[in-house]
Design a protein around this motif. Structure first.
Motif, mmCIF file in Angstrom:
data_model
loop_
_atom_site.group_PDB
_atom_site.id
_atom_site.type_symbol
_atom_site.label_atom_id
_atom_site.label_comp_id
_atom_site.label_asym_id
_atom_site.label_seq_id
_atom_site.Cartn_x
_atom_site.Cartn_y
_atom_site.Cartn_z
ATOM 1 N N ASN A 479 -5.896 -21.292 2.060
ATOM 2 C CA ASN A 479 -5.017 -21.769 1.010
ATOM 3 C C ASN A 479 -3.948 -20.703 0.766
ATOM 4 O OD1 ASN A 479 -3.762 -22.664 -1.291
ATOM 5 N ND2 ASN A 479 -5.574 -22.639 -2.573
ATOM 6 N N GLN A 480 -2.705 -21.030 1.105
ATOM 7 C CA GLN A 480 -1.648 -20.036 1.063
ATOM 8 C C GLN A 480 -1.343 -19.549 -0.349
ATOM 9 O OE1 GLN A 480 1.142 -22.422 3.134
ATOM 10 N NE2 GLN A 480 1.828 -23.552 1.338
ATOM 11 N N GLU A 481 -1.736 -20.324 -1.372
ATOM 12 C CA GLU A 481 -1.499 -19.900 -2.751
ATOM 13 C C GLU A 481 -2.590 -18.961 -3.263
ATOM 14 O OE1 GLU A 481 1.283 -20.724 -3.970
ATOM 15 O OE2 GLU A 481 1.848 -22.248 -2.501
ATOM 16 N N LYS A 482 -3.687 -18.817 -2.513
ATOM 17 C CA LYS A 482 -4.819 -18.021 -2.989
ATOM 18 C C LYS A 482 -5.048 -16.774 -2.148
ATOM 19 C CE LYS A 482 -5.951 -20.822 -6.321
ATOM 20 N NZ LYS A 482 -7.169 -21.611 -6.302
ATOM 21 N N ILE A 483 -4.066 -16.383 -1.338
ATOM 22 C CA ILE A 483 -4.184 -15.153 -0.550
ATOM 23 C C ILE A 483 -3.724 -14.002 -1.435
ATOM 24 C CG2 ILE A 483 -3.461 -13.941 1.528
ATOM 25 C CD1 ILE A 483 -2.905 -16.694 2.767
ATOM 26 N N THR A 484 -4.665 -13.177 -1.879
ATOM 27 C CA THR A 484 -4.351 -12.137 -2.859
ATOM 28 C C THR A 484 -4.733 -10.763 -2.344
ATOM 29 O OG1 THR A 484 -6.503 -12.500 -3.912
ATOM 30 C CG2 THR A 484 -4.634 -13.705 -4.799
ATOM 31 N N PRO A 485 -3.781 -9.827 -2.293
ATOM 32 C CA PRO A 485 -4.114 -8.441 -1.956
ATOM 33 C C PRO A 485 -4.450 -7.656 -3.222
ATOM 34 C CG PRO A 485 -1.744 -8.733 -1.937
ATOM 35 C CD PRO A 485 -2.335 -10.055 -2.351
ATOM 36 N N GLY A 486 -5.691 -7.263 -3.368
ATOM 37 C CA GLY A 486 -6.086 -6.452 -4.516
ATOM 38 C C GLY A 486 -5.855 -4.987 -4.211
ATOM 39 N N VAL A 487 -4.864 -4.408 -4.861
ATOM 40 C CA VAL A 487 -4.496 -3.009 -4.613
ATOM 41 C C VAL A 487 -5.189 -2.129 -5.648
ATOM 42 C CG1 VAL A 487 -2.598 -1.371 -4.443
ATOM 43 C CG2 VAL A 487 -2.292 -3.723 -3.638
ATOM 44 N N ASN A 488 -6.069 -1.239 -5.192
ATOM 45 C CA ASN A 488 -6.831 -0.361 -6.092
ATOM 46 C C ASN A 488 -6.513 1.096 -5.768
ATOM 47 O OD1 ASN A 488 -8.275 -2.596 -7.265
ATOM 48 N ND2 ASN A 488 -9.505 -2.676 -5.402
ATOM 49 N N PRO A 489 -5.527 1.681 -6.459
ATOM 50 C CA PRO A 489 -5.154 3.071 -6.165
ATOM 51 C C PRO A 489 -6.121 4.069 -6.783
ATOM 52 C CG PRO A 489 -3.768 2.188 -7.895
ATOM 53 C CD PRO A 489 -4.665 1.067 -7.477
ATOM 54 N N ASN A 490 -6.266 5.203 -6.143
ATOM 55 C CA ASN A 490 -7.065 6.309 -6.652
ATOM 56 C C ASN A 490 -6.181 7.553 -6.648
ATOM 57 O OD1 ASN A 490 -8.893 8.280 -7.313
ATOM 58 N ND2 ASN A 490 -10.421 7.680 -5.799
ATOM 59 N N GLN A 491 -5.606 7.858 -7.812
ATOM 60 C CA GLN A 491 -4.625 8.935 -7.887
ATOM 61 C C GLN A 491 -5.256 10.308 -7.693
ATOM 62 O OE1 GLN A 491 -2.080 8.436 -11.224
ATOM 63 N NE2 GLN A 491 -0.519 9.847 -10.485
ATOM 64 N N GLU A 492 -6.559 10.407 -7.905
ATOM 65 C CA GLU A 492 -7.214 11.702 -7.782
ATOM 66 C C GLU A 492 -7.160 12.236 -6.354
ATOM 67 O OE1 GLU A 492 -11.124 11.380 -9.313
ATOM 68 O OE2 GLU A 492 -10.491 11.010 -11.385
ATOM 69 N N ASP A 493 -7.418 11.359 -5.370
ATOM 70 C CA ASP A 493 -7.374 11.821 -3.982
ATOM 71 C C ASP A 493 -6.193 11.247 -3.208
ATOM 72 O OD1 ASP A 493 -8.124 9.217 -3.716
ATOM 73 O OD2 ASP A 493 -10.012 9.602 -2.676
ATOM 74 N N GLY A 494 -5.275 10.536 -3.907
ATOM 75 C CA GLY A 494 -4.075 10.033 -3.260
ATOM 76 C C GLY A 494 -4.326 8.942 -2.253
ATOM 77 N N THR A 495 -5.344 8.110 -2.475
ATOM 78 C CA THR A 495 -5.651 7.020 -1.553
ATOM 79 C C THR A 495 -5.577 5.689 -2.282
ATOM 80 O OG1 THR A 495 -8.040 7.109 -1.987
ATOM 81 C CG2 THR A 495 -7.177 8.498 -0.191
ATOM 82 N N VAL A 496 -5.630 4.626 -1.505
ATOM 83 C CA VAL A 496 -5.598 3.279 -2.071
ATOM 84 C C VAL A 496 -6.494 2.378 -1.236
ATOM 85 C CG1 VAL A 496 -3.511 2.724 -0.734
ATOM 86 C CG2 VAL A 496 -4.135 1.313 -2.705
ATOM 87 N N ASP A 497 -7.294 1.576 -1.912
ATOM 88 C CA ASP A 497 -8.114 0.555 -1.256
ATOM 89 C C ASP A 497 -7.431 -0.801 -1.452
ATOM 90 O OD1 ASP A 497 -9.974 2.481 -0.611
ATOM 91 O OD2 ASP A 497 -11.262 2.051 -2.334
ATOM 92 N N ILE A 498 -7.467 -1.618 -0.412
ATOM 93 C CA ILE A 498 -6.867 -2.956 -0.476
ATOM 94 C C ILE A 498 -7.955 -3.975 -0.205
ATOM 95 C CG2 ILE A 498 -5.114 -4.518 0.446
ATOM 96 C CD1 ILE A 498 -3.510 -2.077 1.252
ATOM 97 N N ASN A 499 -8.174 -4.848 -1.174
ATOM 98 C CA ASN A 499 -9.208 -5.876 -1.067
ATOM 99 C C ASN A 499 -8.537 -7.240 -0.923
ATOM 100 O OD1 ASN A 499 -11.164 -3.824 -1.626
ATOM 101 N ND2 ASN A 499 -10.714 -4.044 -3.802
ATOM 102 N N TRP A 500 -8.543 -7.772 0.281
ATOM 103 C CA TRP A 500 -7.911 -9.059 0.544
ATOM 104 C C TRP A 500 -8.868 -10.186 0.159
ATOM 105 C CZ3 TRP A 500 -2.937 -9.724 1.635
ATOM 106 C CH2 TRP A 500 -2.217 -8.637 2.151
#
Length: 907
Positions: A479-500
Motif C-alpha cells: 500500500n503506497q500510502e502506508k510506506i513509512t520510514p521511522g527515523v530514530n536518531p541517537n545524538q549521543e553516538d551520532g547514529t540513526v536507525d531507520i525502521n521501514w
C-alpha cells in the motif's frame, strides 16, 4: 425535682432516637455517615473512643450485571485491612471510588457482624438503569440510521448523564453540518416494562430551518480586495450573489456594507444564483455548486486562511478584530472586520552558526533578497523541509546533518522593513546504524532491502530516504500510502536507525472473459499475472499459496480464443535482479497464435474454419536490462532479441504472390529509459522517458536477389520510438490523508520506421496503428505499435478531414506524432482500489513517408474518463472522447466514441 427528672428522661430518649436514625441512614456520598445494623448502634457513636478492627469479610449486594470481585477491587477494601471506627476514612474512600464509576444511583455500606476485633461488612449498590432501546423522533429514516452509527449508543450500556450529553452533542453537530444551526433535542426516558432496571431513550429532534450563508462581507480591507479574501475561505461560501449597484453603507462595520441589499434585490424581483466560480466584477458574482452551509469549525479554519493570505502578501500584523453572524429567516450574513496593518518587506538577511557552507551559498539557495515582499511562509519553506526540495535544511540533511537545526530571528523592524538573522546549529553528521523492516508478511525481506538507498554505514540523506520510499512503492506489492520510514536518531553516538513499515496488498491479477454464440462457439480469455512470484520455490509444495511468492519475480500466463477462428497463447517471466546483486533484469517471453479463415454455413447456421487456410506464428523474445549510474541511476539500458516466424497456408497475408511458406522476423532492440515516478498506479510527480531503436539485419546488403515480391520472407527495417511522460502536482493536497491532489500529465510520443533499401519499400511488419483506444486489427499478429487516440476510430489517411469514420485500415503508418494533456483527480487511493477521474486533450496523426510528414497537421480530441485499479483485475478504464475534426456542421453526431480498457493503459 420531678420536672428536672422528666427533662433528663426526655433528653435521653431524644439522644437515643437520633443515634438510631443516624445508624440506619444510607450513605450515598462521602459526606454522609456509614449505615450500620441496629445491633451495632453504638459502634459509630462519636462519644465512643476510636477502636481498630480487622475486616474479616466483604459481601456485595444489589448488583446484577457487574462482577462482585471487580467491585470489591474498585472499592479499595480488602479482607485483612485495619480500619478505625469511628474516625477512619476507609469507608468514605470506598464509596467515592465506586461512585466515580458512574454506574450506580445509590451506594451504602453496612456493618453486619462483629466478632471480637473482626468486623464483617456489606456493600449494597443500586445499579443505574441500562439502555434497552433508543429512537430518533422527528427525522427521516436515513438520518436515524446515520445517527445510530455516529452517536455510538449501544443497547445494554448504563444510562448516565455523560451518555445523554454526548449523544445530544453528536446530533447537534450532525445537523449543523447539514445547515441546521439551531437544532433542538430533548430526551424522554421511559422505563422498559419488559426488561428489569432498563430504559428506552427517545431523542425528540426539531431541526428548525436550514440556514445558508447569504452574504459574506469584509470590512476594513483596503489593500486586498474582497474577492481575493473570499477565495481564501475554501469551506465557507455564499449561497447567492447577484449585485447590480453598490449597497447602502452600514456605520457599524464601515462603508460598503451589503447588509440589507438582499431586500433591495427581492423588491425588484432579481433572481439568485448558486455556484463556485467568481467573476472579477465586485458587484457581479456567480457561483456554481456551492453548498453555502455554515460549519463553525471550518469557519474558524477559513478565518485563519484569510490571515495566512494577508501574511503572504506582507501584512504580518493583519488581524480579525471582530466578526459576527446574523441569522434571519434561514439566511445568514457573515461579517468580518479586519485590520491590515502595514505592508512589510525583507531587509538584510545574515547567517550565524554556519561552517560547512558560506553565507553567499546559503543566500543563493534561500533565494530571498532585500526588498522582497515579506512572506513568513515562503521563508519557512525555504529554510525547513520544502516539498519541492532545494531548502536549506534539505541541503544539510542530504549530506548527513540529521541533527541540523535552523531558526529565523527578527533582529530589527524599522519603517516597513524587517531584518533577519538565520541562526543554525549544524551538529555532527549522522551515520545510518540499523535498518529494520516490518509488515512484510509475504514479500521476502531481501526484496525490499535491495531497493533501499539507505544503507548501514552510509551518511544519512533525506533525498535517499525519499528515493527509497519511491522504490518500495514502485514494487507494487505494498500500500503506497502506508510506506513509512521511522527515523530514530541517537545524538549521543551520532547514529540513526531507520525502521521501514510496510503494508502488504494483493499484487496478482486475474483476467477472465467468456462468451458463446454468433455461430463461432465458445470465446473468451483466461489470464493470470503473478507480480511477486518465487521461481526457486516452485518445487516446494509448502510454499504454494496458491503459487510460491515473495521473491519479486513476475510470471504471466494468458490464453485467448475466438472459437476455432483464433487462438493465442502467451507466457512471460521476469527476474528483476538477475544474480541478486545488481539491478539487471531478465525477461523471457513466448507466444503462439493461430488465425484461420472461413465462411458462414447457412445450412447449419454456423461458421466453418479450416487449417487449409491459416496463418500461424510462433515467437520468442529475450530482454536484458541494466541499471546505469550515468547521467544518474534512474537510467536503464535494455537489450533484447525478438524472433517471430509466420507460417502461411493458403493465406494471402500481403500479396497473392505470397500465400504459402514462412516469413521470419528477426530483430534486435536497444532502449534507453529513465524512470523517476513516485509511484506506479497514480503518479503525482516525476517523469518517464524511453528512447528506443529496433532493427533487423540488412539482408538486402548481402543478398541482391531480394525483391519487393520475395522480401516478405525476410523483412528488414529500423524503427525508432521516443516517449516522454511528465507528472506535475497542481495545488495543495486535499483530505486527511493528503493523497487527494490534482495531477497534470503531459505526454509526447514520436515514432518512425526507416528502410535500408529504397528498392524494397517499407516493411509491412512493425508499423504504427493510430486511432481508437489501443485496440488492434488482425489480432496484432504483425507486431504493430498500437497508438491510441480517444474520440477516433482507426484511420489510415493523414488528412484530418478525410474519411473520419474509417473503421478498418488496410495498412498502417510508418511515422506518427502524438501529444496528450490529462488533468487527473483521485477519488480514492485505498490499497483495495484506486479510482481517479480525468479530462484530456489529445492531438495525433500518422504518415506514410517523410514527404507527407507535417507535425502541425494533427487530429484533435477532448473528453473525460475514469480509471479503476483493482488488485485482482488490474486496470478498468472508461473514456468518452469527442473527435473535434469529426464534427460536421456543428453536430456531435458520429463525432464521439465511448471506449473501454481492460488490463492495460493504451499507448
Amino acid at each position: 425535682m420531678q420536672r428536672r427528672s422528666l427533662i433528663c428522661v426526655f433528653l435521653l430518649i431524644s439522644y437515643c432516637l437520633l443515634n438510631l436514625t443516624a445508624a440506619k441512614a444510607q450513605v450515598t456520598d462521602t459526606t454522609h455517615p456509614v449505615s450500620v445494623d441496629p445491633e451495632l448502634i453504638n459502634l459509630t457513636n462519636p462519644k465512643n473512643p476510636p477502636r481498630e478492627y480487622t475486616i474479616a469479610g466483604i459481601k456485595i449486594a444489589g448488583t446484577k450485571y457487574l462482577d462482585e470481585t471487580l467491585l470489591t477491587s474498585i472499592s479499595g477494601l480488602t479482607v485483612g485491612d485495619k480500619v478505625t471506627i469511628p474516625g477512619g476514612d476507609n469507608f468514605s474512600k470506598a464509596i467515592t471510588n465506586l461512585w466515580k464509576q458512574n454506574l450506580f444511583s445509590d451506594i451504602e455500606i453496612n456493618f453486619t457482624k462483629i466478632s471480637g476485633t473482626n468486623i464483617y461488612i456489606e456493600i449494597v449498590v443500586t445499579e443505574r438503569p441500562r439502555l434497552s432501546n433508543f429512537y430518533f423522533k422527528g427525522v427521516k429514516k436515513g438520518d436515524g440510521d446515520d445517527l445510530t452509527t455516529k452517536t455510538g449508543l449501544v443497547k445494554g450500556r448504563v444510562v448516565n448523564e455523560n451518555m445523554k450529553r454526548s449523544a445530544i452533542q453528536v446530533i447537534k453537530k450532525f445537523y449543523a453540518e447539514k445547515g441546521y444551526q439551531d437544532a433542538q433535542i430533548t430526551i424522554t426516558e421511559i422505563k422498559d416494562p419488559s426488561v428489569a432496571n432498563s430504559e428506552i431513550l427517545n431523542f425528540n429532534i426539531v431541526k428548525g430551518p436550514k440556514v445558508r450563508i447569504s452574504e459574506i462581507n469584509f470590512f476594513g480591507n483596503q489593500a486586498v480586495s474582497e474577492i481575493k479574501l473570499k477565495k481564501q475561505m475554501k469551506d465557507t461560501h455564499e449561497q447567492t450573489r447577484f449585485t447590480l449597484f453598490p449597497p447602502p453603507e452600514d456605520t457599524t462595520f464601515g462603508a460598503h456594507s451589503r447588509m440589507g441589499f438582499r431586500e433591495y434585490l427581492d423588491k425588484w424581483g432579481f433572481l439568485s444564483f448558486t455556484g463556485t466560480k467568481e467573476f472579477l466584477d465586485p458587484y457581479f458574482r456567480f457561483k456554481l455548486f456551492s453548498s453555502a452551509k455554515f460549519n463553525a469549525t471550518k469557519y474558524e479554519a477559513d478565518k485563519q486562511k484569510v490571515l495566512d493570505y494577508y501574511n503572504s502578501q506582507g501584512y504580518r500584523d493583519a488581524t480579525i478584530v471582530d466578526d459576527r453572524t446574523i441569522v434571519k429567516k434561514g439566511k445568514m450574513n457573515v461579517d468580518i472586520k479586519v485590520e491590515e496593518g502595514h505592508k512589510y518587506y525583507f531587509g538584510n538577511i545574515s547567517w550565524r552558526g554556519n561552517t560547512k557552507y558560506s553565507d553567499s551559498i546559503l543566500s543563493l539557495a534561500l533565494g530571498i533578497h532585500k526588498g522582497d515582499v515579506y512572506n513568513l511562509d515562503i521563508l519557512n519553506k525555504k529554510l525547513k523541509m520544502s516539498q519541492e526540495g532545494g531548502d536549506i535544511s534539505g541541503l544539510y540533511m542530504d549530506d548527513g546533518y540529521l541533527f541540523f537545526h535552523i531558526d529565523p530571528v527578527e533582529t530589527a523592524v524599522y519603517n516597513d522593513t524587517i531584518d533577519f538573522e538565520i541562526r543554525m546549529t549544524e551538529g555532527p553528521q549522522a551515520t545510518i546504524k540499523n535498518i529494520t523492516i516490518t509488515g512484510n508478511e509475504k514479500t521476502k525481506e531481501y526484496v525490499i532491502r535491495r531497493e533501499l538507498f539507505t544503507i548501514p554505514g552510509d551518511k544519512f540523506s533525506r533525498q535517499e530516504l525519499i528515493r527509497s520510499q519511491r522504490q518500495i512503492a514502485n514494487l507494487g506489492f505494498f500500500n503506497q500510502e502506508k510506506i513509512t520510514p521511522g527515523v530514530n536518531p541517537n545524538q549521543e553516538d551520532g547514529t540513526v536507525d531507520i525502521n521501514w513499515g510496510v503494508e502488504e496488498k494483493s499484487a496478482d491479477q486475474l483476467e477472465l472473459s467468456a462468451g458463446w454464440g454468433g455461430g463461432i462457439g465458445l470465446t473468451g480469455t483466461v489470464g493470470v499475472t503473478f507480480n511477486n512470484f518465487s521461481m526457486k520455490n516452485i518445487l516446494h509444495k509448502s510454499a504454494w499459496d496458491p503459487l510460491p511468492s515473495g521473491d519479486g519475480q513476475k510470471l504471466s500466463l494468458r490464453i485467448q480464443s475466438n472459437g476455432k477462428a483464433y487462438q493465442s497463447y502467451n507466457f512471460s517471466f521476469t527476474e528483476p535482479w538477475l544474480g541478486g546483486k545488481k539491478r539487471n533484469s531478465l525477461t523471457v517471453s513466448l507466444y503462439r497464435s493461430v488465425f484461420r479463415t472461413g465462411g458462414y454455413n447457412y445450412r447449419t447456421n454456423t461458421y466453418s474454419f479450416s487449417d487449409t487456410n491459416s496463418l500461424k506464428n510462433f515467437g520468442v523474445s529475450v530482454a536484458l536490462g541494466k541499471q546505469l549510474h550515468w547521467p544518474d541511476d534512474y537510467f536503464t539500458l535494455t537489450y533484447s532479441v525478438n524472433y517471430t516466424q509466420y507460417d502461411l497456408n493458403n493465406y494471402p497475408l500481403f500479396t497473392s504472390a505470397f500465400r504459402n511458406g514462412f516469413s521470419t522476423n528477426l530483430s534486435f532492440k536497444l532502449a534507453l529509459s529513465r524512470y523517476s515516478l513516485d509511484q506506479p498506479i497514480y503518479p503525482r510527480s516525476g517523469a518517464s522517458q524511453i528512447l528506443s531503436v529496433q532493427f533487423t539485419p540488412p539482408y538486402s546488403a548481402f543478398d541482391r536477389s531480394l525483391t519487393q515480391q520475395n522480401s516478405y520472407k525476410l523483412p528488414e527495417y529500423h524503427k525508432w520510438r521516443f516517449t516522454s511522460d511528465w507528472y506535475l502536482p497542481i495545488g495543495q493536497p486535499m483530505g486527511a490523508d493528503k493523497s487527494r491532489q490534482f495531477v497534470l500529465k503531459a505526454s509526447a510520443k514520436f515514432g518512425f520506421m526507416g528502410r535500408y533499401n529504397s528498392r524494397l519499400g517499407f516493411s509491412p511488419f512493425e508499423r504504427f496503428q493510430v486511432g481508437d483506444a489501443g485496440l488492434t486489427n488482425n489480432f496484432g499478429l504483425l507486431g504493430y505499435d498500437i497508438i491510441s487516440q480517444r474520440g477516433y476510430p482507426v484511420y489510415e489517411n493523414s488528412d484530418p478531414k478525410f474519411n473520419p469514420d474509417q473503421q478498418q485500415a488496410s495498412q498502417f503508418f510508418t511515422m506518427f506524432n502524438k501529444y496528450t494533456l490529462e488533468l487527473r483527480y483521485p477519488f480514492t487511493t485505498n490499497p483495495s482500489s484506486t479510482i481517479y477521474g480525468l479530462t484530456f486533450f489529445e492531438a495525433a496523426n500518422g504518415w506514410y513517408n517523410y514527404n507527407e510528414y507535417n507535425p502541425f497537421r494533427l487530429r484533435r480530441s477532448v473528453g473525460v474518463g475514469m480509471r479503476f485499479f483493482l488488485p485482482m483485475f488490474g486496470l478498468l478504464g472508461f473514456d468518452y472522447g469527442i473527435g473535434l475534426d469529426r464534427i460536421q456542421n456543428g453536430s456531435l453526431k458520429n463525432a464521439t466514441r465511448f471506449t473501454f480498457m481492460l488490463g492495460y493503459e493504451p499507448d
